[in-house]
Scaffold this motif. Structure first.
Motif, PDB file in Angstrom:
ATOM      1  N   GLY A 223     -43.320 -13.535  -2.977  1.00  0.00           N
ATOM      2  CA  GLY A 223     -43.945 -14.182  -4.012  1.00  0.00           C
ATOM      3  C   GLY A 223     -45.200 -13.284  -4.041  1.00  0.00           C
ATOM      4  N   GLN A 224     -46.259 -12.296  -3.322  1.00  0.00           N
ATOM      5  CA  GLN A 224     -47.237 -12.590  -3.387  1.00  0.00           C
ATOM      6  C   GLN A 224     -47.348 -11.052  -3.838  1.00  0.00           C
ATOM      7  OE1 GLN A 224     -50.438 -12.017  -0.336  1.00  0.00           O
ATOM      8  NE2 GLN A 224     -49.213 -13.269   1.097  1.00  0.00           N
ATOM      9  N   LEU A 225     -45.751 -10.163  -3.233  1.00  0.00           N
ATOM     10  CA  LEU A 225     -45.526  -8.665  -3.704  1.00  0.00           C
ATOM     11  C   LEU A 225     -44.964  -8.634  -5.402  1.00  0.00           C
ATOM     12  CD1 LEU A 225     -43.806  -7.238  -1.467  1.00  0.00           C
ATOM     13  CD2 LEU A 225     -46.372  -6.526  -1.490  1.00  0.00           C
ATOM     14  N   ILE A 226     -44.575  -9.898  -5.907  1.00  0.00           N
ATOM     15  CA  ILE A 226     -44.214  -9.978  -7.391  1.00  0.00           C
ATOM     16  C   ILE A 226     -45.668 -10.635  -8.147  1.00  0.00           C
ATOM     17  CG2 ILE A 226     -43.011 -11.549  -8.928  1.00  0.00           C
ATOM     18  CD1 ILE A 226     -40.785 -11.984  -7.189  1.00  0.00           C
ATOM     19  N   GLN A 227     -46.305 -12.033  -7.557  1.00  0.00           N
ATOM     20  CA  GLN A 227     -47.646 -11.832  -8.056  1.00  0.00           C
ATOM     21  C   GLN A 227     -48.662 -10.650  -8.324  1.00  0.00           C
ATOM     22  OE1 GLN A 227     -48.560 -14.743  -9.778  1.00  0.00           O
ATOM     23  NE2 GLN A 227     -50.629 -13.953  -9.824  1.00  0.00           N
ATOM     24  N   ALA A 228     -48.822  -9.257  -7.226  1.00  0.00           N
ATOM     25  CA  ALA A 228     -49.379  -7.969  -7.253  1.00  0.00           C
ATOM     26  C   ALA A 228     -48.367  -7.016  -8.267  1.00  0.00           C
ATOM     27  CB  ALA A 228     -49.520  -7.354  -5.571  1.00  0.00           C
ATOM     28  N   ARG A 229     -47.830  -7.747  -9.098  1.00  0.00           N
ATOM     29  CA  ARG A 229     -47.235  -6.953  -9.857  1.00  0.00           C
ATOM     30  C   ARG A 229     -46.660  -5.453  -9.955  1.00  0.00           C
ATOM     31  NH1 ARG A 229     -49.737  -7.534 -15.565  1.00  0.00           N
ATOM     32  NH2 ARG A 229     -48.298  -5.086 -16.294  1.00  0.00           N
ATOM     33  N   THR A 230     -46.215  -5.557  -8.099  1.00  0.00           N
ATOM     34  CA  THR A 230     -45.166  -4.350  -6.947  1.00  0.00           C
ATOM     35  C   THR A 230     -43.857  -4.800  -7.305  1.00  0.00           C
ATOM     36  OG1 THR A 230     -45.439  -5.348  -4.914  1.00  0.00           O
ATOM     37  CG2 THR A 230     -47.602  -3.501  -6.457  1.00  0.00           C
ATOM     38  N   LEU A 231     -43.478  -5.863  -7.822  1.00  0.00           N
ATOM     39  CA  LEU A 231     -42.182  -6.201  -7.535  1.00  0.00           C
ATOM     40  C   LEU A 231     -41.827  -6.425  -8.806  1.00  0.00           C
ATOM     41  CD1 LEU A 231     -41.141  -7.301  -4.006  1.00  0.00           C
ATOM     42  CD2 LEU A 231     -40.740  -4.847  -4.746  1.00  0.00           C
ATOM     43  N   ASN A 232     -40.209  -6.831  -9.368  1.00  0.00           N
ATOM     44  CA  ASN A 232     -39.495  -7.538  -9.941  1.00  0.00           C
ATOM     45  C   ASN A 232     -39.233  -8.722  -9.616  1.00  0.00           C
ATOM     46  OD1 ASN A 232     -37.419  -6.413  -9.672  1.00  0.00           O
ATOM     47  ND2 ASN A 232     -37.410  -5.006 -10.923  1.00  0.00           N
ATOM     48  N   ARG A 233     -38.591  -9.531 -10.162  1.00  0.00           N
ATOM     49  CA  ARG A 233     -38.152 -10.574  -9.583  1.00  0.00           C
ATOM     50  C   ARG A 233     -36.570 -10.316  -9.028  1.00  0.00           C
ATOM     51  NH1 ARG A 233     -41.449 -14.776 -10.156  1.00  0.00           N
ATOM     52  NH2 ARG A 233     -42.712 -14.845 -12.813  1.00  0.00           N
ATOM     53  N   ALA A 234     -35.986  -9.665  -9.804  1.00  0.00           N
ATOM     54  CA  ALA A 234     -34.817  -8.796  -8.983  1.00  0.00           C
ATOM     55  C   ALA A 234     -35.334  -8.375  -7.598  1.00  0.00           C
ATOM     56  CB  ALA A 234     -34.363  -8.232  -9.513  1.00  0.00           C
ATOM     57  N   GLY A 235     -35.989  -8.196  -7.033  1.00  0.00           N
ATOM     58  CA  GLY A 235     -36.844  -7.701  -6.055  1.00  0.00           C
ATOM     59  C   GLY A 235     -37.001  -5.684  -5.414  1.00  0.00           C
ATOM     60  N   TYR A 236     -37.218  -5.551  -6.637  1.00  0.00           N
ATOM     61  CA  TYR A 236     -37.203  -4.320  -7.236  1.00  0.00           C
ATOM     62  C   TYR A 236     -38.754  -3.851  -7.172  1.00  0.00           C
ATOM     63  CZ  TYR A 236     -32.820  -4.318  -6.687  1.00  0.00           C
ATOM     64  OH  TYR A 236     -30.676  -4.426  -6.678  1.00  0.00           O
ATOM     65  N   THR A 237     -38.783  -2.424  -6.836  1.00  0.00           N
ATOM     66  CA  THR A 237     -40.329  -1.476  -6.579  1.00  0.00           C
ATOM     67  C   THR A 237     -39.614  -1.402  -8.604  1.00  0.00           C
ATOM     68  OG1 THR A 237     -40.443  -0.478  -4.664  1.00  0.00           O
ATOM     69  CG2 THR A 237     -41.677  -0.152  -6.276  1.00  0.00           C
ATOM     70  N   ILE A 238     -41.188  -1.966  -9.545  1.00  0.00           N
ATOM     71  CA  ILE A 238     -41.585  -1.529  -9.953  1.00  0.00           C
ATOM     72  C   ILE A 238     -43.653  -0.525 -10.210  1.00  0.00           C
ATOM     73  CG2 ILE A 238     -40.627  -3.226 -11.178  1.00  0.00           C
ATOM     74  CD1 ILE A 238     -43.091  -5.069 -11.535  1.00  0.00           C
ATOM     75  N   CYS A 239     -43.425  -0.241 -12.150  1.00  0.00           N
ATOM     76  CA  CYS A 239     -44.578   0.173 -11.566  1.00  0.00           C
ATOM     77  C   CYS A 239     -45.799  -0.645 -12.357  1.00  0.00           C
ATOM     78  CB  CYS A 239     -44.787   1.232 -12.562  1.00  0.00           C
ATOM     79  SG  CYS A 239     -46.316   2.350 -13.277  1.00  0.00           S
ATOM     80  N   PRO A 240     -47.087  -1.244 -11.793  1.00  0.00           N
ATOM     81  CA  PRO A 240     -47.739  -2.002 -11.736  1.00  0.00           C
ATOM     82  C   PRO A 240     -48.689  -2.164 -13.426  1.00  0.00           C
ATOM     83  CG  PRO A 240     -48.581  -0.841  -9.230  1.00  0.00           C
ATOM     84  CD  PRO A 240     -47.590   0.049 -10.626  1.00  0.00           C
TER      85      PRO A 240
END
Length: 342
Positions: A223-240
């Motif tokens: 949840g924190q990683l998604i909120q931080a814009r480092t993961l998407n809701r599917a759980g994969y790493t994204i560009c912030p």
């Protein structure tokens, strides 16, 4: 005697990339900062930022701090007044504070040599002097040569690091653990690691150990990683910034160069370290849940402005271009072919 087993090593380029996140940015010999050292090194704090940046016990800067005072501030009042002011703040010239000369005008008006001062040579008490100077050369004045005094010897170049780049040794370690986990959370990370020299068994062992360690240290809160814009809701790493999924191969691919402007020694990769909340005085923002991986170009766009101010700036650009008829209201069908980091 039981021999402790070692984890398989990451591919060299990825290992170095993660390690370097614990180091500061580069600096040349003509500035006061150290070049590419660990983030827990001695920090340099401008005098006018002391109240923002001082740490209260038990939290301390691991390798100490040096407060830099402008000659204009130091000599603006009587010697007794400034020394009393420094004492009230827990500061003392030559102990944890230095006068920092940056301009020719300061060097001439308050010449430290005439005052019988010596340039500092140590990063911890005693500093070995009262001042440090980094005055650029000029052809507009007689005797306008460069003045670099203090912290110029081999092995002692630079007085310290920018205070907002600081992180404790524990924080550095936690950040590296979390950043490795974000690599493993790229959709294609396993295949990429194998392509770059690891075996499937090594990947499984290293990945499992890293994710378990992150879980143990509280670094894998999805949840924190998604909120931080480092993961998407599917759980994969994204560009912030752009929120596009990252490919693990981007950690290894060199940045594409414009035709006719190639350089043979380019080391910049497509994916770089990304601070979610920008580094700034008064906050220690090199910390877990504030770091991710992002496209090099997205990082360049954000610079030190921060993600949301950058997005507002980009919105204004798009709105004006749409209003002037230079851009269709919706161009979603074509945007995939326009991404300049592929």
């Amino acid at each position: 005697m039981v021999t402790r087993s070692r984890l398989p090593r990451l591919p060299l380029l990825l290992d170095r990339k993660i390690y370097k996140t614990g180091q500061t940015r580069g600096a040349d010999d003509d500035v006061i900062y150290q070049n590419r050292v660990l983030r827990n090194s001695t920090v340099l704090i401008p005098y006018n930022s002391w109240e923002l940046c001082k740490l209260e016990e038990p939290q301390v800067y691991e390798n100490g701090f040096i407060v830099l005072i402008s000659p204009d501030d130091y000599f603006a009042t009587s010697t007794w007044s400034i020394e009393t002011e420094l004492e009230e703040k827990g500061l003392e010239l030559g102990v944890n504070a230095l006068v920092f000369y940056e301009t020719r005008e300061q060097w001439i008006a308050y010449n430290p040599v005439a005052l019988g001062w010596t340039s500092a040579i140590q990063r911890k008490n005693p500093l070995g002097g009262q001042y440090v100077a980094r005055v650029p050369a000029t052809t507009a004045a007689v005797n306008g040569e460069k003045v670099n005094l203090g912290f110029t010897q081999t092995g002692m170049k630079g007085a310290g690091i920018r205070v907002y780049e600081y992180a404790s040794s524990t924080t550095i370690d936690y950040c590296r653990q979390q950043l490795e986990a974000l690599f493993w959370m790229c959709r294609d990370s396993d295949a990429v690691a194998i392509t770059n020299g690891m075996t499937a068994e090594q990947v499984a062992e290293r990945k499992s150990a890293n994710l378990s360690l992150c879980q143990q240290n509280g670094l894998l809160d999805i949840g924190q990683l998604i909120q931080a814009r480092t993961l998407n809701r599917a759980g994969y790493t994204i560009c912030p910034l752009c929120l596009d999924e990252l490919s693990g191969q981007g950690f290894f691919n060199r940045l594409e160069q414009a035709e006719g402007r190639e350089v043979p020694d380019l080391t910049v990769t497509q994916i770089n370290l990304f601070h979610i909340e920008e580094l700034r005085y008064g906050l220690l923002n090199h910390r877990p849940y504030n770091l991710g991986w992002g496209h090099h170009h997205c990082n360049v766009v954000v610079k030190d402005s921060g993600i949301f101010p950058t997005l507002e700036w980009m919105r204004g650009i798009l709105d004006r271009n749409i209003a002037e008829g230079h851009l269709p209201v919706s161009n979603n069908a074509n945007c995939g072919s326009l991404r300049f980091w592929d």
